[in-house]
Motif scaffolding. Structure first.
Motif, PDB file in Angstrom:
ATOM      1  N   LYS A 263     -35.760   4.023  29.669  1.00 19.56           N
ATOM      2  CA  LYS A 263     -36.823   4.135  30.659  1.00 19.56           C
ATOM      3  C   LYS A 263     -37.432   2.769  30.910  1.00 19.56           C
ATOM      4  CE  LYS A 263     -41.211   6.598  31.381  1.00 19.56           C
ATOM      5  NZ  LYS A 263     -42.192   7.529  30.771  1.00 19.56           N
ATOM      6  N   GLY A 264     -37.742   2.487  32.166  1.00 17.99           N
ATOM      7  CA  GLY A 264     -38.307   1.204  32.531  1.00 17.99           C
ATOM      8  C   GLY A 264     -39.650   0.933  31.870  1.00 17.99           C
ATOM      9  N   GLY A 265     -39.833  -0.326  31.420  1.00 16.73           N
ATOM     10  CA  GLY A 265     -41.127  -0.776  30.943  1.00 16.73           C
ATOM     11  C   GLY A 265     -41.509  -0.412  29.537  1.00 16.73           C
ATOM     12  N   ILE A 266     -40.585   0.181  28.769  1.00 13.22           N
ATOM     13  CA  ILE A 266     -40.991   0.644  27.427  1.00 13.22           C
ATOM     14  C   ILE A 266     -40.901  -0.460  26.362  1.00 13.22           C
ATOM     15  CG2 ILE A 266     -40.527   3.080  27.849  1.00 13.22           C
ATOM     16  CD1 ILE A 266     -38.095   1.095  25.781  1.00 13.22           C
ATOM     17  N   LEU A 267     -40.250  -1.588  26.674  1.00 16.50           N
ATOM     18  CA  LEU A 267     -40.114  -2.681  25.712  1.00 16.50           C
ATOM     19  C   LEU A 267     -41.125  -3.771  26.068  1.00 16.50           C
ATOM     20  CD1 LEU A 267     -38.439  -3.772  23.312  1.00 16.50           C
ATOM     21  CD2 LEU A 267     -36.981  -4.917  24.990  1.00 16.50           C
ATOM     22  N   THR A 268     -41.989  -4.114  25.134  1.00 15.25           N
ATOM     23  CA  THR A 268     -43.031  -5.097  25.400  1.00 15.25           C
ATOM     24  C   THR A 268     -42.644  -6.477  24.871  1.00 15.25           C
ATOM     25  OG1 THR A 268     -44.189  -4.728  23.302  1.00 15.25           O
ATOM     26  CG2 THR A 268     -44.757  -3.278  25.167  1.00 15.25           C
ATOM     27  N   ARG A 269     -43.370  -7.494  25.360  1.00 13.51           N
ATOM     28  CA  ARG A 269     -43.166  -8.850  24.855  1.00 13.51           C
ATOM     29  C   ARG A 269     -43.419  -8.913  23.351  1.00 13.51           C
ATOM     30  NH1 ARG A 269     -43.955 -13.537  27.646  1.00 13.51           N
ATOM     31  NH2 ARG A 269     -45.467 -14.124  26.032  1.00 13.51           N
ATOM     32  N   GLU A 270     -44.425  -8.189  22.901  1.00 15.13           N
ATOM     33  CA  GLU A 270     -44.753  -8.187  21.477  1.00 15.13           C
ATOM     34  C   GLU A 270     -43.601  -7.630  20.642  1.00 15.13           C
ATOM     35  OE1 GLU A 270     -48.096  -8.794  23.891  1.00 15.13           O
ATOM     36  OE2 GLU A 270     -46.768  -7.042  23.918  1.00 15.13           O
ATOM     37  N   MET A 271     -42.950  -6.598  21.149  1.00 19.10           N
ATOM     38  CA  MET A 271     -41.808  -6.039  20.429  1.00 19.10           C
ATOM     39  C   MET A 271     -40.667  -7.050  20.332  1.00 19.10           C
ATOM     40  SD  MET A 271     -41.575  -2.164  21.937  1.00 19.10           S
ATOM     41  CE  MET A 271     -42.952  -1.026  21.873  1.00 19.10           C
ATOM     42  N   VAL A 272     -40.385  -7.746  21.431  1.00 16.72           N
ATOM     43  CA  VAL A 272     -39.331  -8.765  21.411  1.00 16.72           C
ATOM     44  C   VAL A 272     -39.702  -9.881  20.435  1.00 16.72           C
ATOM     45  CG1 VAL A 272     -38.058 -10.464  22.779  1.00 16.72           C
ATOM     46  CG2 VAL A 272     -38.612  -8.227  23.765  1.00 16.72           C
ATOM     47  N   SER A 273     -40.959 -10.290  20.449  1.00 14.48           N
ATOM     48  CA  SER A 273     -41.412 -11.354  19.548  1.00 14.48           C
ATOM     49  C   SER A 273     -41.289 -10.956  18.087  1.00 14.48           C
ATOM     50  CB  SER A 273     -42.868 -11.721  19.855  1.00 14.48           C
ATOM     51  OG  SER A 273     -43.000 -12.249  21.151  1.00 14.48           O
ATOM     52  N   SER A 274     -41.352  -9.655  17.802  1.00  9.96           N
ATOM     53  CA  SER A 274     -41.261  -9.189  16.414  1.00  9.96           C
ATOM     54  C   SER A 274     -39.826  -9.147  15.902  1.00  9.96           C
ATOM     55  CB  SER A 274     -41.871  -7.788  16.292  1.00  9.96           C
ATOM     56  OG  SER A 274     -40.979  -6.795  16.791  1.00  9.96           O
ATOM     57  N   MET A 275     -38.872  -9.329  16.788  1.00  9.98           N
ATOM     58  CA  MET A 275     -37.470  -9.280  16.382  1.00  9.98           C
ATOM     59  C   MET A 275     -37.083 -10.565  15.656  1.00  9.98           C
ATOM     60  SD  MET A 275     -35.879  -7.530  19.865  1.00  9.98           S
ATOM     61  CE  MET A 275     -34.194  -7.385  19.227  1.00  9.98           C
ATOM     62  N   LYS A 277     -35.083 -14.157  14.940  1.00  8.68           N
ATOM     63  CA  LYS A 277     -34.965 -15.339  15.793  1.00  8.68           C
ATOM     64  C   LYS A 277     -33.784 -15.191  16.757  1.00  8.68           C
ATOM     65  CE  LYS A 277     -34.795 -20.406  15.519  1.00  8.68           C
ATOM     66  NZ  LYS A 277     -33.678 -20.604  16.437  1.00  8.68           N
ATOM     67  N   ASP A 278     -33.985 -15.593  18.006  1.00 10.80           N
ATOM     68  CA  ASP A 278     -32.955 -15.557  19.045  1.00 10.80           C
ATOM     69  C   ASP A 278     -32.328 -14.164  19.205  1.00 10.80           C
ATOM     70  OD1 ASP A 278     -33.282 -18.264  19.624  1.00 10.80           O
ATOM     71  OD2 ASP A 278     -31.773 -18.873  18.135  1.00 10.80           O
ATOM     72  N   PRO A 279     -33.129 -13.170  19.484  1.00 14.08           N
ATOM     73  CA  PRO A 279     -32.571 -11.816  19.611  1.00 14.08           C
ATOM     74  C   PRO A 279     -31.802 -11.621  20.921  1.00 14.08           C
ATOM     75  CG  PRO A 279     -34.891 -11.784  20.177  1.00 14.08           C
ATOM     76  CD  PRO A 279     -34.591 -13.175  19.683  1.00 14.08           C
ATOM     77  N   ILE A 280     -30.969 -10.614  20.904  1.00 18.10           N
ATOM     78  CA  ILE A 280     -30.211 -10.196  22.086  1.00 18.10           C
ATOM     79  C   ILE A 280     -30.876  -8.942  22.633  1.00 18.10           C
ATOM     80  CG2 ILE A 280     -27.982  -9.269  22.874  1.00 18.10           C
ATOM     81  CD1 ILE A 280     -26.726 -10.963  20.544  1.00 18.10           C
ATOM     82  N   VAL A 281     -31.175  -8.946  23.927  1.00 19.98           N
ATOM     83  CA  VAL A 281     -31.863  -7.821  24.560  1.00 19.98           C
ATOM     84  C   VAL A 281     -31.042  -7.329  25.736  1.00 19.98           C
ATOM     85  CG1 VAL A 281     -33.925  -7.106  25.834  1.00 19.98           C
ATOM     86  CG2 VAL A 281     -34.147  -8.631  23.859  1.00 19.98           C
ATOM     87  N   PHE A 282     -30.538  -6.111  25.626  1.00 21.84           N
ATOM     88  CA  PHE A 282     -29.837  -5.450  26.723  1.00 21.84           C
ATOM     89  C   PHE A 282     -30.761  -4.353  27.251  1.00 21.84           C
ATOM     90  CE2 PHE A 282     -25.072  -6.273  25.581  1.00 21.84           C
ATOM     91  CZ  PHE A 282     -25.317  -7.642  25.572  1.00 21.84           C
ATOM     92  N   GLY A 300     -38.916 -14.961  23.527  1.00 22.34           N
ATOM     93  CA  GLY A 300     -38.001 -15.482  22.524  1.00 22.34           C
ATOM     94  C   GLY A 300     -36.584 -14.969  22.586  1.00 22.34           C
ATOM     95  N   ALA A 301     -36.260 -14.069  23.515  1.00 24.65           N
ATOM     96  CA  ALA A 301     -34.892 -13.548  23.598  1.00 24.65           C
ATOM     97  C   ALA A 301     -33.912 -14.669  23.925  1.00 24.65           C
ATOM     98  CB  ALA A 301     -34.812 -12.451  24.647  1.00 24.65           C
ATOM     99  N   PHE A 302     -32.747 -14.634  23.317  1.00 23.09           N
ATOM    100  CA  PHE A 302     -31.717 -15.650  23.549  1.00 23.09           C
ATOM    101  C   PHE A 302     -30.787 -15.236  24.674  1.00 23.09           C
ATOM    102  CE2 PHE A 302     -27.671 -17.808  22.667  1.00 23.09           C
ATOM    103  CZ  PHE A 302     -28.105 -19.119  22.606  1.00 23.09           C
ATOM    104  N   VAL A 303     -30.357 -13.990  24.673  1.00 19.31           N
ATOM    105  CA  VAL A 303     -29.511 -13.430  25.737  1.00 19.31           C
ATOM    106  C   VAL A 303     -30.169 -12.159  26.234  1.00 19.31           C
ATOM    107  CG1 VAL A 303     -27.298 -12.348  26.291  1.00 19.31           C
ATOM    108  CG2 VAL A 303     -27.346 -14.390  24.857  1.00 19.31           C
ATOM    109  N   VAL A 304     -30.250 -12.030  27.564  1.00 19.50           N
ATOM    110  CA  VAL A 304     -30.784 -10.815  28.172  1.00 19.50           C
ATOM    111  C   VAL A 304     -29.774 -10.300  29.187  1.00 19.50           C
ATOM    112  CG1 VAL A 304     -32.664  -9.760  29.468  1.00 19.50           C
ATOM    113  CG2 VAL A 304     -33.146 -11.647  27.892  1.00 19.50           C
ATOM    114  N   ALA A 305     -29.487  -9.019  29.115  1.00 19.63           N
ATOM    115  CA  ALA A 305     -28.616  -8.368  30.092  1.00 19.63           C
ATOM    116  C   ALA A 305     -29.349  -7.164  30.670  1.00 19.63           C
ATOM    117  CB  ALA A 305     -27.309  -7.916  29.441  1.00 19.63           C
ATOM    118  N   THR A 306     -29.037  -6.824  31.903  1.00 19.90           N
ATOM    119  CA  THR A 306     -29.593  -5.635  32.554  1.00 19.90           C
ATOM    120  C   THR A 306     -28.469  -4.920  33.297  1.00 19.90           C
ATOM    121  OG1 THR A 306     -30.101  -6.614  34.719  1.00 19.90           O
ATOM    122  CG2 THR A 306     -31.734  -6.936  32.966  1.00 19.90           C
TER     123      THR A 306
END
Length: 392
Positions: A263-275, A277-282, A300-306
């Motif tokens: 679902k759109g919008g459920i992942l926050t910047r804070e959640m990504v920051s808690s991952m 170092k250099d996380p991958i976010v799809f 802080g994400a290193f690779v982002v895909a959508t």
């Protein structure tokens, strides 16, 4: 986006749909007519009656796929019914033809009972070399695919499940290679365990993922939760070895990979920051991703895909299903098994193995190298695993 919608509507009106049927043989003379139709056509009919395998040599069956839906889970539109789903099925047929030179026919079936749906598709399957199930809601889609494959000796492939899993796996392998991280050593969190999510999870397990946490709208999935489907319960029992509890935020703490088909919008910047170092976010929810790339990158994400074409690293199913079916049809495969899907994912990965960058972990949807590579890998895997009837 509104401009795209309006121009698409105008295109569909102008052409009255997107597909047509063309004859492969001339019908210009009486002799042409006699050969293509009566009386000459009686002889190929007799040949097929004597040996059904002749249908692959004397008709279009061997290069014909049915694109089948009940319209219950269409794109980001949801349950709009089989008639409203027809433009999507026509579009899928266009992609089969354009990318793989595979002929395809849309079959929109007005039936929600799984057994009656299966029976309807099975009865017309004699005309086809493969069945592509599309936009059928979970969990009904799992039952339909399983029962159809049990009844038929041609491939039955639910693209929303397996096509998505193949392309995600290819992109993830390249992203991890860029970082020098083995999948076996990664914590992976997935949100959304419907048709696509369950198949992605299954494929990641086959690829060696040992620390996979699955989340749904209620948080980390628990195999004892009575709200889970049978397939979700099975996957819950195979995952979450650290017994993480709580919601998505708790699951993501320290994780190296996030995969969202939810679902759109459920992942926050804070959640990504808690991952880690250099996380991958799809973030593949459409049309609004779980988090927009610029937000994920700034966190802080290193690779982002959508799943969107207007951002880098688009996870697009058209990288998978055309070549998968082309390869399966080329050897008259009875099914598309896990080994064939894994071979497809590795083939997609390898197309750009020497070209991988942060914003290029997956080939472009229009890359002409993809379909031949995938078809070859799938055909070889079908022969290797004993589900092919010819060797191509």
């Amino acid at each position: 986006m509104s401009d795209v919608y309006q121009r698409s509507l105008e295109l569909h009106r102008a052409h009255r749909g997107k597909i047509s049927v063309e004859s492969r043989v001339p019908i210009e003379t009486r002799e042409d007519l006699a050969l293509a139709y009566t009386p000459g056509v009686a002889e190929p009919c007799r040949a097929i009656e004597a040996d059904p395998a002749e249908a692959y040599r004397l008709t279009s069956k061997g290069n014909m796929v049915a694109v089948v839906t009940d319209g219950s889970a269409v794109l980001g539109l949801g349950d709009i019914g089989p008639l409203a789903a027809l433009p999507v099925m026509e579009g899928k047929c266009c992609l089969f033809k354009h990318f793989a030179q595979v002929d395809a026919v849309p079959l929109c079936v007005d039936e929600r009972d799984p057994d009656r749906f299966v029976d309807a598709v099975a009865k017309v399957s004699v005309s086809f070399g493969g069945i592509n199930l599309e936009d059928i809601a979970a969990p009904r889609c799992f039952e339909i695919e399983r029962k159809l494959q049990e009844r038929l000796d041609i491939p039955v492939f639910h693209d929303d499940q397996h096509g998505t899993a193949v392309v995600v796996a290819a992109a993830l392998m390249n992203a991890l290679e860029l970082l020098g991280r083995p999948l076996e050593d990664c914590r992976v969190v997935m949100n959304g365990i419907g048709a696509a999510g369950s198949s992605i999870a299954e494929m990641l397990i086959h690829l060696g993922c040992r620390d996979l946490v699955l989340c749904d709208r209620y948080g980390v999935m628990d195999r004892d939760d009575p709200r889970l489907s049978d397939r979700q319960r099975e996957l819950a029992g195979l995952t979450n070895p650290r017994r993480v509890k709580g919601g998505l935020a708790e699951a993501l703490s320290g994780a190296q990979v996030f995969i969202g088909v939810s679902k759109g919008g459920i992942l926050t910047r804070e959640m990504v920051s808690s991952m880690a170092k250099d996380p991958i976010v799809f973030a593949m929810a459409n049309p609004v991703p779980e988090i927009f790339p610029e937000e994920a990158l700034s966190a802080g994400a290193f690779v982002v895909a959508t799943g969107r074409s207007d951002f880098p690293n688009q996870v697009n199913n058209c990288l998978g299903f055309p070549g998968i079916f082309k390869g399966a049809l080329s050897v008259r495969a009875r099914e598309i098994n896990m080994e064939m899907k894994l071979a497809a994912a590795r083939a997609i990965r390898d197309v750009i193995a020497s070209e991988v960058e942060r914003d290029r972990v997956i080939p472009d949807a229009l890359d002409p190298r993809v379909v031949p590579a995938v078809a070859r890998a799938v055909a070889e895997a079908a022969v290797r695993t004993g589900v092919a009837r010819t060797i191509g």
